[in-house]
Design an enzyme around this catalytic site. Structure first.
Site, PDB file in Angstrom:
ATOM      1  N   HIS A 229      -9.347   0.759  -4.559  1.00  0.00           N
ATOM      2  CA  HIS A 229      -7.665   1.384  -3.757  1.00  0.00           C
ATOM      3  C   HIS A 229      -7.690   2.699  -4.264  1.00  0.00           C
ATOM      4  CE1 HIS A 229      -3.668   1.013  -3.794  1.00  0.00           C
ATOM      5  NE2 HIS A 229      -3.467   2.118  -4.886  1.00  0.00           N
TER       6      HIS A 229
ATOM      7  N   ASP B 148       6.539  -5.888 -10.748  1.00  0.00           N
ATOM      8  CA  ASP B 148       6.236  -4.533 -10.234  1.00  0.00           C
ATOM      9  C   ASP B 148       7.178  -4.012  -9.045  1.00  0.00           C
ATOM     10  OD1 ASP B 148       4.668  -2.457 -10.198  1.00  0.00           O
ATOM     11  OD2 ASP B 148       4.084  -2.773  -7.977  1.00  0.00           O
TER      12      ASP B 148
ATOM     13  N   ARG C   3      12.604   1.927 -11.022  1.00  0.00           N
ATOM     14  CA  ARG C   3      12.149   3.056 -11.822  1.00  0.00           C
ATOM     15  C   ARG C   3      12.539   4.683 -11.191  1.00  0.00           C
ATOM     16  NH1 ARG C   3       5.930   1.944 -11.997  1.00  0.00           N
ATOM     17  NH2 ARG C   3       5.693   4.416 -12.279  1.00  0.00           N
TER      18      ARG C   3
ATOM     19  N   SER D 111       1.090  -0.885 -12.636  1.00  0.00           N
ATOM     20  CA  SER D 111       1.779  -1.158 -11.583  1.00  0.00           C
ATOM     21  C   SER D 111       1.033  -1.409 -10.515  1.00  0.00           C
ATOM     22  CB  SER D 111       2.690   0.513 -10.987  1.00  0.00           C
ATOM     23  OG  SER D 111       2.847   0.060  -9.444  1.00  0.00           O
TER      24      SER D 111
ATOM     25  N   LYS E 296      -1.440  -5.325  -9.428  1.00  0.00           N
ATOM     26  CA  LYS E 296      -1.659  -5.880  -8.121  1.00  0.00           C
ATOM     27  C   LYS E 296      -3.157  -6.033  -7.087  1.00  0.00           C
ATOM     28  CE  LYS E 296       1.597  -2.214  -6.133  1.00  0.00           C
ATOM     29  NZ  LYS E 296       1.983  -1.268  -5.651  1.00  0.00           N
TER      30      LYS E 296
END
Lengths: 443, 443
Positions: B82, B161, B168, B183, B187
Site C-alpha cells: 500500500h 472506516d 473525521r 484506517s 482495509k
C-alpha cells in the site's frame, strides 16, 4: 465560513472571532450546524480553553439565542444572585427580602431545576397560596411597588445553552471551566441582571471539588461580567457539609424565616449577610462593602427584612401569617431520629449523600415529571466538629412514607453520611475567598 | 456500558478495553451510537493518542465491520502493498508482476479512488480489453493459475472506516496518527493480506509533510501489524517531487512497461525493487532481504517480470501486445511542450500542484461520478537538480482539449510548479528510512 475550519483552528490552539462564535451558536440553534461538529468543538475547548474574549462572546451569543428579559422599566440597578448549587442552601429566601429591604430591586426569575431538593420556586410553593406565575406586567409592577418579585421562569431563555448543555452531558465535555462559566452567565444576562453576585460552592457536595477549580470558575465568571459590562463578584464557599441544617422545601422556608428573625444557624446567617452586602454595594445603596454589611445586619436585627418577606409573600397571594406560624406550612407525617452509632466528634458530613437521601424521601426531582413532596426532608442536629454520644440524635428525618424496608435503608444511609473521630475536630471554614474584578482575596 | 463514560476515560488519558472498542465501533456502524459522541471520542484521540493495543483493536474492529476477503484458498503467504498516495506513483504496475514472477502470490483488490490520476484499476483499464471485474472464484483461480490477479474492489469492505473517515473529515480529526494508521491497516487486513509492505510518502506532495510525521505513521502501522500478527514493513520515501516523470493513466502504464524492461526512470526503478524485495522476503521466497533484492533485480533484467505482466494482462482479457507496442494504448490528440522560463537549475518541483494540473487535463476524478480521460497527462523532462536553459522543455503536456484560454492557464500552472536556482542543486534523496518491527533504520 466552514465549521470544520473553526474546529481545526481551535484544536490547534487558535481563537475564534466574535463573528465566528455568533455564527457557530446561531447555526447550532437553527440546526444548520450539526451536533457532531459542535461536540468536537466542545472537546477542543475542553483541552484548549477559551480566551476571556471568546468566553464573553460565547456567553453573549447564548444569552441572545432566545428571549431576553427587559428590566429597564424598573428604576435602579438590578442585582441578581446565583449559587452553583449545593445541599441545604436556602440563601435566596433570606437574601432576596434582605436586599429588597435595603432598596435594591429584586426581579428574579427562578427555575424549578432537578436535584436533591426543589429550586427556589418549589420552596416558595410550600407557602400556602403562593403564586409563582405572573404576567410580565404584574411581575414588573410588583417590583416597582414593593421592590421584590420572584417568579417561575417562563418563555424561551437561552435555548443555545440548553441544547449545548444537553450535548455536553453525553460527550464528556461538561467539566470545562469556560463552558460552565458561559452557561451560568448567559442565563443571568438573559434574565436582565445589571450586576451579579455568585456563590461558588466547593467541596464534596459541590460540582467543583477543589478550591482551585472553584476559584478558576469564579474568575472566569467575573471576567465575563467585566467583559460584558455586568460587574460580577463571586464568594467561594464550603460545601463539604450542608450549608444549613435543613434539607427539604418547607423545612428550608422555616429556616429562612428563623434566619430573617436573627435566630438562624450561624453559618447560613453569615453567608446570607455576606452575599446581601455584596448585592447592596453593587446595587449602589452603600458607599463601601463594609457599610453595606452594617446596613444588612441592621435590617436583619430590626425586623425590616422579615417584614419584607411577609409583604412579598402576600403580594404573590401567599399566606403571610406563616412568618409567625411556621406550622401553617406542609407538615410531614412523622419524624424519625437518626442515632449516632458511637461516641466521638463529627469529622465529616457527606453533603451529596444527604442530598440524595432527601431526594429518596421525596424532597427533590430526578426527572422533570416527578412531583415534589414539599413537607419531607431532614434536619441535622450535629455539624462537623460537634461532639456526640452514641445514641444521641445526629439528625431528624421528616417522612411521609414509611415502608419498613425503605425507612431502614434511609436510616442506614443517613448514618453512613457521618464520619467520626476520637479527637476533637476543627470546624471547617465557611468562606474561602472573594473574587472581584480586582482579583482574588482569600479569607 | 455508556459511551459518555468511555469518552470521559479517554479524555482523561485512560485506555479503552478491547471489548469497549468493539462495542463502540459496532454501535457506531449500527447507528446506536450517534455521530456526536464518536466525533467527541475522535477528538480525545487526537489529543491523547491511543496505545498500540487500542490502535490494533480499533483496526480489527473496523476490519471486522464488513466483508472480509478470504484468501486462504491460495497457497503461500499473501503479501499486499500500500502506498499512502503521491503523484506519478506507478509502483503497483511494476511491483505486482515482479513479485508474482518471484513466486509470491498477488491477489489484489484495488480501489478507483479520487485524486490527481486514477487508481491502479483505472490505469489497468487504459489497456485495451482489460477487465477489472471478476467473480470471486475467477479471481482466486487466476491467482492459483498464474500467481497474480488485480481486480476492482467489490462488496462492503470496512464500512466502519468509511463512516468514521467521513465524520473525521468534517470534525477536524483527520490528522491523528492512530486514526490514520488504523484506517489504512483495517482495509489491508479486510482484504486478506498476511503480510503488508507500506510505502509512506513524505514531503510537499504527500499528506505527511515532515519526515518525523511519516516515521510516526509508519511506526504506528508496523506496530498494528505486529499486534495483529500481520508482519508489516514500511519504506519512507520522498514526495517532494513526483516519483516518476509520468503523471496520467496510459502514460504511467507505458512507464511501468519501460521499468519492467529495465529502461525505466532511475528513481522509480530503485523504489520498485526495494518494495518488491521486502515483499519477496516477507513472502518467504528469500532467506534475507539482500537475497530478495538480488532476485527481483534479476527478474527485471532477464525479462521474467515483463512476461508476467503480459500473462497477467491476457488473463484479464487485455491486449498483451501493448508491452511491445505502447502506441496501442489511448493516445492524446496533441502534445505541448512547457518551456523553461529561465536558465538555471531546477530547485523544486511542486508535486501536488502538478497532480492538480493532471486532474485539470482530465486524468483524475474530483467526484466519484467524473469520467477519467485515460490518454491525457504530463511527462516531466526535468527533475530537481537538472540544469536547464531558458526555452528548453521542462515537461510535455498530453492533451485532448485545447481551448486557448484553458491551455494557457495550464501552461502557466505547470511552469509555476518549477522553481529555479542559479547554483547547482543536489538531487533529493529517494528513500529516507525503513521501519520494521525491529525499529527504524534511516538511510
Amino acid at each position: 465560513m466552514r465549521t470544520v475550519d473553526l474546529i481545526h483552528r481551535k484544536r490547534n490552539g487558535g481563537e475564534l472571532t466574535t463573528d465566528e462564535i455568533n455564527w457557530l451558536i446561531a447555526g447550532y440553534v437553527q440546526g444548520s450546524i450539526p451536533d457532531y461538529q459542535v461536540s468536537a468543538w466542545a472537546m477542543t475547548v475542553y483541552y484548549q480553553g477559551m480566551s476571556a474574549r471568546e468566553t464573553a462572546d460565547l456567553t453573549l451569543a447564548m444569552a441572545a439565542s432566545g428571549d431576553q428579559v427587559d428590566l429597564s422599566g424598573i428604576p435602579g440597578i438590578k442585582v441578581d444572585k446565583h449559587s452553583t448549587g449545593g445541599v441545604g442552601d436556602t440563601t435566596t429566601l433570606v437574601v432576596a427580602p434582605l436586599v429588597a429591604a435595603a432598596g435594591v430591586p429584586v426581579a428574579k426569575m427562578s427555575g424549578r431545576g432537578l436535584g436533591h431538593t426543589g429550586g427556589t420556586v418549589d420552596k416558595l410553593e410550600a407557602i400556602p397560596g403562593f403564586q409563582v406565575e405572573r404576567s410580565k406586567e404584574q411581575f414588573l409592577q410588583q417590583v416597582r411597588d414593593i421592590g421584590i418579585a420572584v417568579v417561575g421562569q417562563s418563555g424561551n431563555l437561552t435555548p443555545a445553552d440548553k441544547k449545548l448543555y444537553g450535548l455536553r452531558d453525553v460527550t464528556a465535555t461538561v467539566d470545562s471551566i469556560p463552558l460552565i462559566a458561559s452557561s451560568i452567565m448567559s442565563k443571568k444576562i438573559a434574565s436582565g441582571a445589571d450586576r451579579i453576585v455568585l456563590d461558588v460552592k466547593t467541596g464534596k457536595g459541590a460540582f467543583m471539588k477543589t478550591l482551585d477549580d472553584a476559584v478558576a470558575l469564579a474568575r472566569a465568571m467575573v471576567e465575563i461580567g467585566t467583559e460584558v459590562g455586568r460587574e460580577t463578584v463571586a464568594v467561594i464557599t464550603n460545601m463539604d457539609e450542608p450549608l444549613g441544617p435543613s434539607i427539604g422545601n418547607a423545612l428550608e422556608v422555616i429556616e429562612a424565616i428563623d434566619t430573617l428573625r436573627g435566630q438562624g444557624p450561624a453559618e447560613l446567617t453569615e453567608l446570607c449577610l455576606e452575599l446581601a452586602a455584596h448585592m447592596v454595594y453593587l446595587g449602589g445603596k452603600a458607599a463601601a462593602y463594609e457599610e453595606a454589611l452594617q446596613q444588612v445586619t441592621e435590617l436583619l436585627r430590626n425586623g425590616a427584612a422579615l417584614d419584607k418577606l411577609k409583604q412579598f409573600i402576600e403580594a404573590q397571594e401567599g399566606n403571610g401569617a406563616i412568618v409567625n406560624a411556621p406550622d401553617l406550612l406542609p407538615q410531614a407525617d412523622f419524624r424519625l431520629e437518626v442515632p449516632a452509632p458511637q461516641d466521638g466528634y463529627v469529622s465529616e458530613i457527606d453533603a451529596e449523600s444527604l442530598g440524595v437521601t432527601a431526594m429518596m424521601l421525596g424532597a427533590g426531582r430526578a426527572t422533570k415529571e416527578d412531583r415534589i413532596d414539599l413537607a419531607v426532608g431532614l434536619k441535622l442536629n450535629k455539624r462537623v466538629g460537634d461532639p456526640v454520644k452514641a445514641g444521641e440524635a445526629l439528625a431528624e428525618l421528616y417522612m411521609n412514607r414509611h415502608e419498613a424496608e425503605e425507612t431502614s435503608s434511609i436510616l442506614r444511609r443517613t448514618i453512613a453520611a457521618f464520619s467520626f473521630a476520637d479527637e476533637p475536630v476543627e470546624r471547617p471554614k465557611l468562606m474561602y475567598a472573594v473574587v472581584t474584578k480586582d482579583g482574588v482575596r482569600y479569607m
